[in-house]
Design a protein around this motif. Structure first.
Motif, PDB file in Angstrom:
ATOM      1  N   ALA A 146       1.338  -1.166  -0.092  1.00 29.91           N
ATOM      2  CA  ALA A 146      -0.118  -0.190   0.082  1.00 29.91           C
ATOM      3  C   ALA A 146       0.934   1.525  -0.454  1.00 29.91           C
ATOM      4  O   ALA A 146       0.614   2.744   0.316  1.00 29.91           O
ATOM      5  N   SER A 147       1.710   1.137  -0.080  1.00 34.53           N
ATOM      6  CA  SER A 147       3.208   1.896   0.418  1.00 34.53           C
ATOM      7  C   SER A 147       2.902   3.509  -1.419  1.00 34.53           C
ATOM      8  O   SER A 147       2.642   2.626  -2.150  1.00 34.53           O
ATOM      9  N   ARG A 148       3.290   3.977  -1.128  1.00 30.13           N
ATOM     10  CA  ARG A 148       2.928   5.609  -2.376  1.00 30.13           C
ATOM     11  C   ARG A 148       4.397   5.216  -2.870  1.00 30.13           C
ATOM     12  O   ARG A 148       4.395   5.877  -4.187  1.00 30.13           O
ATOM     13  N   ARG A 149       5.034   5.233  -1.906  1.00 27.28           N
ATOM     14  CA  ARG A 149       6.256   5.397  -2.413  1.00 27.28           C
ATOM     15  C   ARG A 149       6.675   3.985  -3.562  1.00 27.28           C
ATOM     16  O   ARG A 149       7.467   2.813  -2.750  1.00 27.28           O
ATOM     17  N   LEU A 150       7.617   4.510  -4.435  1.00 26.42           N
ATOM     18  CA  LEU A 150       8.368   2.968  -5.071  1.00 26.42           C
ATOM     19  C   LEU A 150       9.053   2.868  -4.772  1.00 26.42           C
ATOM     20  O   LEU A 150      10.889   3.798  -4.684  1.00 26.42           O
ATOM     21  N   PRO A 151      10.362   1.545  -5.151  1.00 27.83           N
ATOM     22  CA  PRO A 151      11.175   1.216  -4.233  1.00 27.83           C
ATOM     23  C   PRO A 151      12.134   1.203  -5.563  1.00 27.83           C
ATOM     24  O   PRO A 151      11.553   0.881  -6.495  1.00 27.83           O
ATOM     25  N   VAL A 152      13.596   1.974  -6.051  1.00 25.15           N
ATOM     26  CA  VAL A 152      14.238   1.783  -6.847  1.00 25.15           C
ATOM     27  C   VAL A 152      15.322   1.178  -6.544  1.00 25.15           C
ATOM     28  O   VAL A 152      16.012   0.807  -5.366  1.00 25.15           O
ATOM     29  N   ILE A 153      16.301   0.643  -7.826  1.00 27.57           N
ATOM     30  CA  ILE A 153      17.352   0.840  -7.354  1.00 27.57           C
ATOM     31  C   ILE A 153      18.801   1.363  -7.848  1.00 27.57           C
ATOM     32  O   ILE A 153      17.834   2.110  -8.965  1.00 27.57           O
ATOM     33  N   TYR A 154      19.579   1.984  -7.643  1.00 25.55           N
ATOM     34  CA  TYR A 154      20.402   2.868  -8.209  1.00 25.55           C
ATOM     35  C   TYR A 154      21.373   1.712  -8.827  1.00 25.55           C
ATOM     36  O   TYR A 154      22.472   1.626  -8.250  1.00 25.55           O
ATOM     37  N   VAL A 155      21.640   2.091  -9.826  1.00 30.51           N
ATOM     38  CA  VAL A 155      23.208   1.555 -10.538  1.00 30.51           C
ATOM     39  C   VAL A 155      23.983   2.739 -11.259  1.00 30.51           C
ATOM     40  O   VAL A 155      23.325   2.741 -12.052  1.00 30.51           O
ATOM     41  N   PRO A 156      25.107   2.417 -10.356  1.00 33.22           N
ATOM     42  CA  PRO A 156      26.257   3.639 -11.124  1.00 33.22           C
ATOM     43  C   PRO A 156      26.802   3.232 -13.023  1.00 33.22           C
ATOM     44  O   PRO A 156      26.666   2.681 -12.616  1.00 33.22           O
ATOM     45  N   ILE A 157      26.604   4.386 -13.892  1.00 34.85           N
ATOM     46  CA  ILE A 157      27.233   4.007 -14.967  1.00 34.85           C
ATOM     47  C   ILE A 157      28.869   4.057 -15.482  1.00 34.85           C
ATOM     48  O   ILE A 157      28.755   4.783 -14.912  1.00 34.85           O
ATOM     49  N   PRO A 158      29.423   3.121 -15.542  1.00 37.72           N
ATOM     50  CA  PRO A 158      30.933   3.347 -15.476  1.00 37.72           C
ATOM     51  C   PRO A 158      31.522   4.152 -16.809  1.00 37.72           C
ATOM     52  O   PRO A 158      30.489   4.510 -17.876  1.00 37.72           O
ATOM     53  N   LYS A 159      32.725   4.809 -16.253  1.00 33.26           N
ATOM     54  CA  LYS A 159      32.774   5.591 -17.144  1.00 33.26           C
ATOM     55  C   LYS A 159      33.141   5.594 -18.400  1.00 33.26           C
ATOM     56  O   LYS A 159      33.466   3.861 -19.154  1.00 33.26           O
ATOM     57  N   GLY A 160      32.688   5.426 -20.399  1.00 33.29           N
ATOM     58  CA  GLY A 160      32.739   5.216 -21.046  1.00 33.29           C
ATOM     59  C   GLY A 160      31.726   4.352 -21.298  1.00 33.29           C
ATOM     60  O   GLY A 160      31.898   3.395 -22.778  1.00 33.29           O
ATOM     61  N   LYS A 161      30.639   3.357 -20.200  1.00 30.57           N
ATOM     62  CA  LYS A 161      29.528   2.418 -20.837  1.00 30.57           C
ATOM     63  C   LYS A 161      28.266   3.051 -20.879  1.00 30.57           C
ATOM     64  O   LYS A 161      27.217   2.447 -20.826  1.00 30.57           O
ATOM     65  N   LEU A 162      28.139   4.444 -22.034  1.00 29.85           N
ATOM     66  CA  LEU A 162      27.174   5.421 -22.022  1.00 29.85           C
ATOM     67  C   LEU A 162      26.088   3.978 -22.266  1.00 29.85           C
ATOM     68  O   LEU A 162      24.788   3.412 -22.736  1.00 29.85           O
ATOM     69  N   ARG A 163      26.419   3.382 -23.848  1.00 29.37           N
ATOM     70  CA  ARG A 163      25.912   3.457 -24.726  1.00 29.37           C
ATOM     71  C   ARG A 163      25.693   2.056 -24.259  1.00 29.37           C
ATOM     72  O   ARG A 163      24.892   1.367 -25.135  1.00 29.37           O
TER      73      ARG A 163
END
Length: 131
Positions: free
Chosen positions: A100-117
């Motif tokens: 019933a929570s209004r707040r959705l869980p979030v998983i944060y994943v850092p993107i390594p340098k040069g891996k944006l594609r």
């Protein structure tokens, strides 16, 4: 392909430099609030090793920790890529069934340098499963 086989197929496997991981941890403490920041400054937790992150269409592995976001109890809501200023981050937002929570869980994943594609490809692959 059955579900068990699909859960084991990695979309991406990333490793990080010590500096990248330090920036991510510091960002996490700042995001949580001033008291967490002070705790971080006082403790300056030294990591013995920098975790590797692996992502499938069902779960994220951060080192040995598993964070599922799509199964019988969870539904993937959205995937975003954000620029925090010092690095890019992928946000995987999911919803828990019977919550019933209004707040959705979030998983944060850092993107390594040069891996944006690669991150954009993962974003597109996961977004096709979002509700």
């Amino acid at each position: 392909m059955d579900i068990n086989t699909q859960q084991k197929v990695f979309l991406v496997h990333w490793t990080y430099s010590a500096e990248e991981w330090k920036k991510f941890r510091r960002w996490g403490y700042f995001r949580r609030g001033i008291w967490k920041h002070f705790a971080w400054r006082l403790l300056r937790l030294k990591m013995k090793h920098i975790p590797e992150i692996s992502i499938t269409t069902y779960k994220v592995w951060i080192g040995d920790r598993v964070r599922p976001f799509r199964d019988d109890q969870r539904r993937l809501r959205r995937v975003n890529i954000r620029d925090t200023g010092r690095f890019n981050i992928m946000e995987i937002t999911y919803e828990r069934a019977n919550s019933a929570s209004r707040r959705l869980p979030v998983i944060y994943v850092p993107i390594p340098k040069g891996k944006l594609r690669e991150a954009i490809e993962v974003h597109e692959a996961l977004s096709s499963y979002a509700w």
